[in-house]
Enzyme design. Structure first.
Site, PDB file in Angstrom:
ATOM      1  N   SER A 283       0.817  -1.342  -0.081  1.00 64.06           N
ATOM      2  CA  SER A 283      -0.051  -0.161   0.052  1.00 64.06           C
ATOM      3  C   SER A 283       0.925   1.334  -0.079  1.00 64.06           C
ATOM      4  O   SER A 283       1.902   1.246   0.714  1.00 64.06           O
ATOM      5  CB  SER A 283      -0.989  -0.122   1.240  1.00 64.06           C
ATOM      6  OG  SER A 283      -1.231   1.474   1.306  1.00 64.06           O
TER       7      SER A 283
ATOM      8  N   MET B 123     -10.596  -6.893   6.331  1.00 66.83           N
ATOM      9  CA  MET B 123      -9.662  -5.684   6.953  1.00 66.83           C
ATOM     10  C   MET B 123      -9.397  -6.268   8.203  1.00 66.83           C
ATOM     11  O   MET B 123     -10.016  -6.935   9.071  1.00 66.83           O
ATOM     12  CB  MET B 123     -10.597  -4.380   7.297  1.00 66.83           C
ATOM     13  CG  MET B 123     -10.858  -3.632   5.835  1.00 66.83           C
ATOM     14  SD  MET B 123      -9.478  -2.943   4.918  1.00 66.83           S
ATOM     15  CE  MET B 123      -8.431  -2.231   6.262  1.00 66.83           C
TER      16      MET B 123
ATOM     17  N   GLY C  79      -4.290  -4.366   6.711  1.00 63.83           N
ATOM     18  CA  GLY C  79      -3.998  -3.708   8.049  1.00 63.83           C
ATOM     19  C   GLY C  79      -3.206  -4.573   8.905  1.00 63.83           C
ATOM     20  O   GLY C  79      -3.340  -5.393   9.396  1.00 63.83           O
TER      21      GLY C  79
ATOM     22  N   GLY D  26      -2.844   3.966   7.998  1.00 63.17           N
ATOM     23  CA  GLY D  26      -1.695   3.200   7.940  1.00 63.17           C
ATOM     24  C   GLY D  26      -1.012   3.113   9.345  1.00 63.17           C
ATOM     25  O   GLY D  26      -1.557   3.814  10.015  1.00 63.17           O
TER      26      GLY D  26
ATOM     27  N   MET E  25      -9.766   7.362  -0.134  1.00 61.84           N
ATOM     28  CA  MET E  25     -10.434   7.844   0.980  1.00 61.84           C
ATOM     29  C   MET E  25     -11.200   9.062   0.780  1.00 61.84           C
ATOM     30  O   MET E  25     -10.479  10.180   0.422  1.00 61.84           O
ATOM     31  CB  MET E  25      -9.546   7.800   2.172  1.00 61.84           C
ATOM     32  CG  MET E  25      -8.828   6.599   2.670  1.00 61.84           C
ATOM     33  SD  MET E  25      -7.926   6.943   4.148  1.00 61.84           S
ATOM     34  CE  MET E  25      -6.960   5.200   4.157  1.00 61.84           C
TER      35      MET E  25
ATOM     36  N   GLY F 168       1.504  -1.822   4.034  1.00 62.87           N
ATOM     37  CA  GLY F 168       1.674  -0.461   4.087  1.00 62.87           C
ATOM     38  C   GLY F 168       3.040  -0.055   4.454  1.00 62.87           C
ATOM     39  O   GLY F 168       4.206  -0.040   4.086  1.00 62.87           O
ATOM     40  N   SER F 169       2.928  -0.158   6.164  1.00 59.88           N
ATOM     41  CA  SER F 169       4.046   0.566   6.746  1.00 59.88           C
ATOM     42  C   SER F 169       5.070  -0.480   6.759  1.00 59.88           C
ATOM     43  O   SER F 169       6.247   0.043   6.794  1.00 59.88           O
ATOM     44  CB  SER F 169       3.556   1.214   8.196  1.00 59.88           C
ATOM     45  OG  SER F 169       2.962   0.129   8.771  1.00 59.88           O
TER      46      SER F 169
END
Ligand code: DX5
Ligand code: ZN
Length: 221
Positions: A9, A136, A175, A143, A36, A196-197
């Site tokens: 992400s 999710m 997530g 994030g 978003m 993502g992170s």
């Protein structure tokens, strides 16, 4: 169950240089773009114009995750922007079957996302209409949140229902997916992993993609 796919992400990438950031994850299967609208979730990112520019900047296909209130009216703009997969939230869709069929008819993969408190069982009969279900594993919006283990039984349940119906539907998790948590998700039956992170805080994002893939493959056994 499909082969393991890793879908970074860009939500935690540097938004001022997204083209270059996407260039750092060349071995990814998809680029996950979190749309978003500041209504469905309390955060605002980008719209179809930005996504279209991003699609032109990379050969990796785009996986749009629409966290928007009016999914029925806006999802097709992301197919037209060049996304290979478009995910709407079932909590936002007024007519999920019609919407999934429209997305497919316009040539993209259609996917449906569930927030942590939304069960999969009521949607059992929709599985054949969907190319992917997104479970999710945080409350959508940001994030860098902590993975919610309470979502693991739903991943298992979704996999059971997919097996029962003999569908080819992919099962994505999103997530808090990291080297620490990806194994649990793979064991539970997920095959497509958003991170993502974990990816964009790594010194070498593409190497992290490879490490996540190896960890998921090992967990599946
Ligand atoms: C959250 C987004 C996720 C997010 C994941 O609402 O849907 O795709 O970018 O970020 P991490 O992997 O940091 O939880
Ligand atoms: Zn997402």
């Amino acid at each position: 169950m499909g082969h393991i796919q890793i879908t970074p992400s860009i939500l935690n990438a540097d938004f001022a240089r997204l083209g270059a950031e996407v260039g750092r994850i060349g071995s990814a299967d998809w680029v996950h773009v979190d749309v978003m609208d500041n209504h469905f979730v309390p955060n605002l990112t980008f719209g179809p114009t930005m996504v279209e520019a991003l699609a032109r900047s990379t050969d990796v296909p785009l996986d749009a995750h629409l966290m928007i209130e009016d999914a029925d009216d806006n999802a097709l703009a992301y197919v037209e922007a060049g996304c290979g997969s478009v995910t709407f939230h079932v909590e936002a869709a007024k007519a999920p079957v019609r919407l999934a069929r429209e997305i497919r008819a316009h040539g993209a993969r259609a996917a449906m996302a569930l927030k942590p408190a939304t069960p999969i069982d009521p949607y059992e009969d929709l599985l054949a209409e969907l190319d992917m279900v997104l479970v999710m594993t945080v409350e959508p919006g940001f994030g860098g949140q902590q993975f919610l283990d309470l979502c693991l039984p739903k991943i298992r349940r979704a996999r059971e229902l997919m097996d029962k119906h003999g569908v080819e539907t992919w099962l994505q998790v999103d997530g808090g997916v990291s080297l620490d948590t990806i194994g649990r998700c793979a064991e539970a039956g997920a095959d497509v992993f958003v991170a993502g992170s974990a990816v964009y805080s790594a010194d070498d994002p593409d190497r992290m993609v490879a490490e996540l893939r190896a960890r998921a493959e090992a967990a599946r056994g």
